[in-house]
Design an enzyme around this catalytic site. Structure first.
Site, PDB file in Angstrom:
ATOM      1  N   CYS C  99      54.330  -7.664 -39.940  1.00 18.32           N
ATOM      2  CA  CYS C  99      55.392  -6.717 -40.278  1.00 18.32           C
ATOM      3  C   CYS C  99      56.618  -7.568 -40.571  1.00 18.32           C
ATOM      4  CB  CYS C  99      55.665  -5.744 -39.127  1.00 18.32           C
ATOM      5  SG  CYS C  99      57.110  -4.710 -39.430  1.00 18.32           S
ATOM      6  N   CYS C 102      60.103  -5.694 -39.289  1.00 14.74           N
ATOM      7  CA  CYS C 102      60.416  -5.526 -37.864  1.00 14.74           C
ATOM      8  C   CYS C 102      59.231  -6.012 -37.051  1.00 14.74           C
ATOM      9  CB  CYS C 102      60.830  -4.096 -37.528  1.00 14.74           C
ATOM     10  SG  CYS C 102      59.792  -2.772 -38.171  1.00 14.74           S
ATOM     11  N   SER C 103      58.442  -5.122 -36.475  1.00 17.19           N
ATOM     12  CA  SER C 103      57.340  -5.575 -35.620  1.00 17.19           C
ATOM     13  C   SER C 103      56.284  -4.485 -35.484  1.00 17.19           C
ATOM     14  CB  SER C 103      57.876  -5.940 -34.237  1.00 17.19           C
ATOM     15  OG  SER C 103      58.563  -4.824 -33.697  1.00 17.19           O
ATOM     16  N   CYS C 104      56.053  -3.704 -36.542  1.00 12.32           N
ATOM     17  CA  CYS C 104      55.060  -2.628 -36.490  1.00 12.32           C
ATOM     18  C   CYS C 104      53.701  -3.201 -36.113  1.00 12.32           C
ATOM     19  CB  CYS C 104      54.954  -1.942 -37.851  1.00 12.32           C
ATOM     20  SG  CYS C 104      56.501  -1.186 -38.374  1.00 12.32           S
TER      21      CYS C 104
END
Lengths: 108, 95, 195
Positions: C99, C102-104
């Protein structure tokens, strides 16, 4: 097709990191990092606020992206979340600046 | 808006809303202005660009679009394909 | 933006919690309950799906068509979770999930995202040089393997269905489940038998 390399001359936002040259030579820390109590509690609060319809994950992201670049890279992952949650709750009037100031003083 | 079919050639809009004020964009910088191919329609979801500001959000089609990384970066590329989830309004159909 | 946001985020968090509790919007019990639910999602959940897909072609087809239903079929809670997509590795084709924005992460089936997944270096490098990136885990793919990187930018969450390792033919489903690691389901590593 544009000749510029994405990330060098394009006006990307600082969280938009795909292929960005600055980080290409940086090693990845592949070691396990245990989450702290703080990390878990921040994560849990975000979920609770989401389930209650008070703030969406999109708003969490917006608040993280609004953190100035140097601070963004200095803060830990969940410190960014904590800041963004605070930002969002203030923006939406769930808490006020006066309440937050007083609460911070009570902690001192 | 006509739905995009698998195999459709598209170009991602070369647009930079983040330069015009507060914005929340889920279209990565590196695909803007680039051509790709629609793999499939993933479903319809509210526009995150509005959700991020607690605004009413239109429901938009979301597509999986494939890009050729070697056409995006001039060097240092070892990826053979790149799949990105992109919302319909960011995509312009190409002939 | 409020100047208060420049304060130590840990203090901000403690102050916000105290305010929400005072307003009756939250209790310590709510937090504890949510933490317990979140801690219950671990890579072991995704590993069970992978092992089932390796032994059951019908389940494999379901998993590739609809990851959410496949997870639910094994009793993994998916209510409220984003839709889960599954990327099938095949001989000559490897997937890597990142991702960049962000950090999906497919938390419902893998748990909290690991530290490396959230790092700037991982997010920057994955889309451009996945071969160099996964070498940091010692992962080297057979020559000629195509790598497709999946940037998780919107409403789906993605996990990789890795190849069943050579030599694992005699193993039962439980033993196969134990072979599958977190990184195998993101694509930074591949399952190996006898490692």
């Amino acid at each position: 097709m544009s000749a510029a390399e994405p990330g060098e001359s394009t006006p990307r936002a600082h969280h938009d990191l795909g292929g960005v040259p600055k980080f290409l030579c940086e090693a990845v820390d592949t070691a396990p990092h245990a989450l702290s109590d703080f990390d878990r509690r921040v994560d849990a609060l975000r979920q609770i606020l989401g389930a209650a319809g008070i703030m969406r994950v999109d708003e969490l992201r917006r608040g993280i992206e609004a953190i100035p670049e140097a601070t963004y890279h200095r803060l830990s992952y969940y410190e960014r979340w904590a800041r963004s949650i605070t930002d969002t709750l203030l923006r939406k009037g769930v808490i006020t600046e006066a309440e937050l100031t007083a609460a911070l003083e009570r902690l001192a | 808006m006509t739905p995009l079919a698998p195999g459709a050639r598209v170009r991602v809009r070369d647009d930079w809303p983040e330069t015009r004020g507060p914005a929340h964009i889920r279209t990565p910088h590196y695909v803007r202005g680039r051509e790709g191919v629609v793999v499939r329609h993933l479903g319809d979801f509210p526009n995150p660009e509005d959700l991020a500001f607690a605004r009413e959000a239109a429901i938009l089609p979301l597509y999986h679009v494939r890009f050729a990384p070697r056409h995006i970066w001039p060097s240092g590329v070892s990826a053979d394909g790149l799949l990105v989830e992109l919302f319909g309004p960011w995509l312009e159909a190409q002939r | 933006m409020s100047a208060l946001l420049e304060r130590d985020p840990r203090r901000l968090f403690a102050a916000v919690l105290s305010l929400l509790e005072a307003k009756g919007m939250l209790s310590e019990a709510d937090l504890a309950e949510r933490i317990a639910l979140t801690d219950a999602a671990t890579p072991g959940q995704g590993a069970r799906m992978v092992a089932r897909a390796w032994v059951d072609p019908t389940y494999r087809a379901l998993m590739l068509a609809d990851g959410t239903r496949a997870a639910e079929a094994l009793g993994i809670p998916m209510r409220g979770a984003p839709p889960l997509g599954v990327l099938e590795n095949r001989p000559g084709l490897h997937h890597l999930v990142v991702c960049t924005l962000c950090s999906c992460y497919p938390r419902a089936v893998l748990g909290y995202p690991p530290f490396w997944f959230k790092s700037a270096a991982y997010r920057a490098r994955a889309v451009r040089d996945p071969r160099g990136l996964i070498a940091e885990w010692g992962t080297v793919l057979p020559a000629g393997t195509e790598i497709v990187v999946v940037d998780s930018t919107a409403d789906y969450r993605w996990m990789v269905l890795p190849l069943r390792p050579a030599g694992s033919e005699g193993l039962d489903e439980a033993a196969l489940t134990a072979l599958v690691r977190e990184g195998d389901m993101i694509g930074v590593t591949v399952p190996a038998f006898g490692r």
